[in-house]
Design a protein around this motif. Sequence first.
Motif, PDB file in Angstrom:
ATOM      1  N   TYR A  26       0.854  -1.187   0.000  1.00  0.00           N
ATOM      2  CA  TYR A  26       0.000   0.000   0.000  1.00  0.00           C
ATOM      3  C   TYR A  26       0.889   1.235   0.000  1.00  0.00           C
ATOM      4  N   ILE A  27       0.533   2.238  -0.781  1.00  0.00           N
ATOM      5  CA  ILE A  27       1.328   3.454  -0.908  1.00  0.00           C
ATOM      6  C   ILE A  27       0.627   4.602  -0.187  1.00  0.00           C
ATOM      7  N   ASP A  28       1.334   5.231   0.737  1.00  0.00           N
ATOM      8  CA  ASP A  28       0.752   6.309   1.541  1.00  0.00           C
ATOM      9  C   ASP A  28       0.759   7.665   0.847  1.00  0.00           C
ATOM     10  N   LEU A  29       1.775   7.907   0.026  1.00  0.00           N
ATOM     11  CA  LEU A  29       1.908   9.212  -0.621  1.00  0.00           C
ATOM     12  C   LEU A  29       2.497   9.035  -2.010  1.00  0.00           C
ATOM     13  N   HIS A  30       1.804   9.617  -2.997  1.00  0.00           N
ATOM     14  CA  HIS A  30       2.267   9.551  -4.388  1.00  0.00           C
ATOM     15  C   HIS A  30       2.559  10.977  -4.851  1.00  0.00           C
ATOM     16  N   LEU A  31       3.830  11.272  -5.042  1.00  0.00           N
ATOM     17  CA  LEU A  31       4.261  12.587  -5.510  1.00  0.00           C
ATOM     18  C   LEU A  31       4.349  12.584  -7.032  1.00  0.00           C
ATOM     19  N   ILE A 123       6.384   6.060   0.189  1.00  0.00           N
ATOM     20  CA  ILE A 123       6.294   7.219  -0.697  1.00  0.00           C
ATOM     21  C   ILE A 123       6.915   6.865  -2.039  1.00  0.00           C
ATOM     22  N   VAL A 124       6.196   7.163  -3.118  1.00  0.00           N
ATOM     23  CA  VAL A 124       6.733   6.912  -4.449  1.00  0.00           C
ATOM     24  C   VAL A 124       6.572   8.154  -5.322  1.00  0.00           C
ATOM     25  N   CYS A 125       7.386   8.211  -6.358  1.00  0.00           N
ATOM     26  CA  CYS A 125       7.335   9.312  -7.323  1.00  0.00           C
ATOM     27  C   CYS A 125       8.056   8.856  -8.573  1.00  0.00           C
ATOM     28  N   GLY A 126       7.631   9.360  -9.712  1.00  0.00           N
ATOM     29  CA  GLY A 126       8.298   9.042 -10.961  1.00  0.00           C
ATOM     30  C   GLY A 126       9.596   9.813 -11.102  1.00  0.00           C
ATOM     31  N   GLY A 142      11.863   5.737  -6.286  1.00  0.00           N
ATOM     32  CA  GLY A 142      11.390   6.150  -7.597  1.00  0.00           C
ATOM     33  C   GLY A 142      10.738   5.005  -8.345  1.00  0.00           C
ATOM     34  N   ILE A 143       9.781   5.353  -9.226  1.00  0.00           N
ATOM     35  CA  ILE A 143       9.077   4.351 -10.025  1.00  0.00           C
ATOM     36  C   ILE A 143       8.982   4.815 -11.472  1.00  0.00           C
ATOM     37  N   GLY A 144       8.732   3.864 -12.373  1.00  0.00           N
ATOM     38  CA  GLY A 144       8.587   4.173 -13.791  1.00  0.00           C
ATOM     39  C   GLY A 144       7.165   4.599 -14.137  1.00  0.00           C
ATOM     40  N   THR A 145       6.988   5.038 -15.377  1.00  0.00           N
ATOM     41  CA  THR A 145       5.696   5.579 -15.790  1.00  0.00           C
ATOM     42  C   THR A 145       4.569   4.551 -15.674  1.00  0.00           C
ATOM     43  N   SER A 146       4.826   3.296 -16.028  1.00  0.00           N
ATOM     44  CA  SER A 146       3.775   2.275 -15.914  1.00  0.00           C
ATOM     45  C   SER A 146       3.398   2.053 -14.450  1.00  0.00           C
ATOM     46  N   VAL A 148       3.666   4.424 -12.150  1.00  0.00           N
ATOM     47  CA  VAL A 148       2.913   5.623 -11.785  1.00  0.00           C
ATOM     48  C   VAL A 148       1.433   5.404 -12.073  1.00  0.00           C
ATOM     49  N   GLU A 149       1.128   4.850 -13.247  1.00  0.00           N
ATOM     50  CA  GLU A 149      -0.263   4.571 -13.599  1.00  0.00           C
ATOM     51  C   GLU A 149      -0.886   3.567 -12.633  1.00  0.00           C
ATOM     52  N   HIS A 150      -0.123   2.529 -12.265  1.00  0.00           N
ATOM     53  CA  HIS A 150      -0.638   1.508 -11.356  1.00  0.00           C
ATOM     54  C   HIS A 150      -0.977   2.108  -9.998  1.00  0.00           C
TER      55      HIS A 150
END
Length: 470
Positions: A26-31, A123-126, A142-146, A148-150
């Motif tokens: 589970y992700i608490d914060l998406h920047l 916390i995640v961010c592209g 950090g995460i990739g664009t796909s 980010v969509e997920h």
Amino acid sequence: MGKTIIDKIWENHQVVSEENKPDLLYIDLHLIHEVTSPQAFAGLKEKNRPVRRPDLCFATMDHNIPTVDRFNIKDETSRMQVETLEKNCIEFGIRLEGLESEHQGIVHVIGPELGLTHPGKTIVCGDSHTSTHGAFGALSFGIGTSEVEHVLATQTLWQNKPKQMNVRIDGELGFGVTAKDVILWFIGQYGTNVGTGHIIEFSGSTVRSLSMEQRMTLCNMSIEAGAKASVIAPDEITFNYIKGKEFAPKDSEFESRCAAWKELISDIDASYDKTIEINASDIEPMVTWGTTPSMCLPVNSQIPASEESLKNALDYMGFKGKENIKDIQVQHVFIGSCTNSRISDLVEASKVVLGEKVHPGVRAIVVPGSQTVKREAEQLGLDRIFLDAGFEWRDSGCSMCLGMNDDIVPEGERCASTSNRNFAGRQGKGARTHLVSPVMAAAAAVKGKFTDVRSFMLTKNTEVNQYAGT
């Protein structure tokens, strides 16, 4: 067997966990920022899916933003990305700190300063330097664009749990040695792959003595050591930084959260896959000479002799080998980026340039990490110190950290930069980047070449004392 802080946060966020398969976290914060989000939002629209938790998303504009005449984005692609983010945030109900916002700034600067970043969060961010938030005891990467969509669609993310490394740093840092020097020294000693497949926990008396802004610098560049993320256990320094910020818990809730956050420490009997111990007294002011952060040496060193494995880096940087680092002249100085653009960075750099003048052959710019940092710096009079010395004082943005806006280093010219990457072409085609701390960058701006900030400041202090008659 005890648990590490990484174990504790990971387990607290497992939605699905099956043996030999990735965990669903589970992700608490998406920047969110303007560069890596357009395709993700487009994917949602194609599938007619909403954003699952817009209240847990937070957006800003930073990579493409001009730091002079900020509303005039000349590059068509950059302007389109900014306009697209604004439209997507309106459509999906996501809070955006846009160009007109008093809080606009680099995503990894404004998250902590607004109190969005808390211990124990995921916390995640592209953006690869999301590791910055690990300074608060958060699991951030950090995460990739796909991906980010997920996260936009589900507020979750599939992840394999990495190995764990403990980097223990003990002792007192010497005069003129900063957190930037600590992480550059670490990467220079152990290489850009030392953290591959790991999350790093930074620990030890040196780390505990660092301010939150210094801890953010340390965690920011752990990515350059190959790590997935990094984390520092929260303490009173952490809690005092968060307290009172806009999105921080208030009153009794804050006290309750602090009690829970204090449990986010690694148990005494916790085990790691790898442990590295460092003596802080071994670290000196550092300068990168090559095309990776690992190509890094103390300022009083010589560049390595030319050999086949170093040929490409030496050729790109215009070196033959065995040059003294203190003989390297620079044409540009950049103080900024998500690594070193916070108020304490600017305060320390201003002490170096106070009463000095930028060398005639140098163009020097200061780019605060956010409009909030800019206002605070101006209230302290830092802008006048820099301007009087001959620096340019800019609006907030990623700026010269990367070649995605108007702030470019011309081909073949050198920049003393407080950013995090010195890859070939990072600051512009053919640009030659040397990573340093803010105080080292400031000293280079005055001298026109690299100089040991320790001797620079000792000489300067002697001159001041003599002038004052002491």
